[in-house]
Design a protein around this motif. Structure first.
Motif: not given
Length: 102
Positions: A57-64, A73-76, A81-88, A90-97
């Motif tokens: 569900k993570i698009d690294i090219k668009s960073h969405l 938008r997201f921050d890891l 960079a995200p690892t394939a076949d991994t679950k992440y 959501v531990v917090g947010n700041n606005g739409n990040v």
């Protein structure tokens, strides 16, 4: 804060099953349930914090990242960079990040 609660065996089994179905620990599941019922914070905090998503569900090219049909938008946390076949989670947010952690 630590809290100790007593649950009857039937409720304990239901909580364990629900946590397993959401690929979550019992502690994270209970925290998420309580967070969803105590209406504080913004929409993203109420709806997404504690939820898990697949790396597909993570698009690294668009960073969405797509959460429930909405792109954010997201921050890891602790990763470049995200690892394939991994679950992440959501531990917090700041606005739409959204902040994601492996």
């Amino acid at each position: 804060m630590k809290v100790t609660i007593k649950l009857d065996s039937m409720l304990t089994d239901q909580v364990k099953t629900s946590a397993t179905n959401e690929n979550s620990s019992v502690e994270d599941y209970i925290t998420n349930v309580l967070s969803n019922h105590v209406k504080t914070g913004n929409f993203e905090q109420r709806q997404f914090v504690g939820k898990q998503i697949d790396s597909n569900k993570i698009d690294i090219k668009s960073h969405l990242v797509m959460m429930d049909g909405i792109y954010y938008r997201f921050d890891l946390i602790n990763e470049k960079a995200p690892t394939a076949d991994t679950k992440y989670t959501v531990v917090g947010n700041n606005g739409n990040v959204l902040y994601l952690k492996k």
